[in-house]
Motif scaffolding. Structure first.
Motif: not given
Length: 89
Positions: A20-40
């Motif tokens: 999930a931290m990898v998705r947070l760093v390389i997420g292409p969109h802000i929605g992906d990053r928000i979802l990664a934070l929630d998953t974390m």
């Protein structure tokens, strides 16, 4: 036997946290990053609960509940900020 299962679960949730931290760093969109934070947040709650089960103390369950409430509120606030530009209407 339960200790072995708890160690395996800790390793699996720890790996999920890293992914999930990898998705947070390389997420292409802000929605992906928000979802990664929630998953974390969810993975961190799982880690806290697993540690509480492993060490046999109940204080970790209460701290996991507080962390869950804070994680939910922060995720909603971040999503509202991204969508509307402000948090409080």
């Amino acid at each position: 036997m339960i200790d072995i299962a708890l160690y395996i679960a800790l390793a699996a949730v720890g790996l999920a946290q890293l992914l999930a931290m990898v998705r947070l760093v390389i997420g292409p969109h802000i929605g992906d990053r928000i979802l990664a934070l929630d998953t974390m947040v969810i993975n961190a709650i799982a880690l806290i609960i697993l540690l509480g089960m492993l060490w046999g103390t109940q204080i970790y369950f209460e701290s996991a509940m507080i962390f869950a409430m804070l994680g939910f509120v922060s995720t909603v606030a971040l999503a509202r900020f991204v969508l509307r530009g402000d948090i409080i209407e």
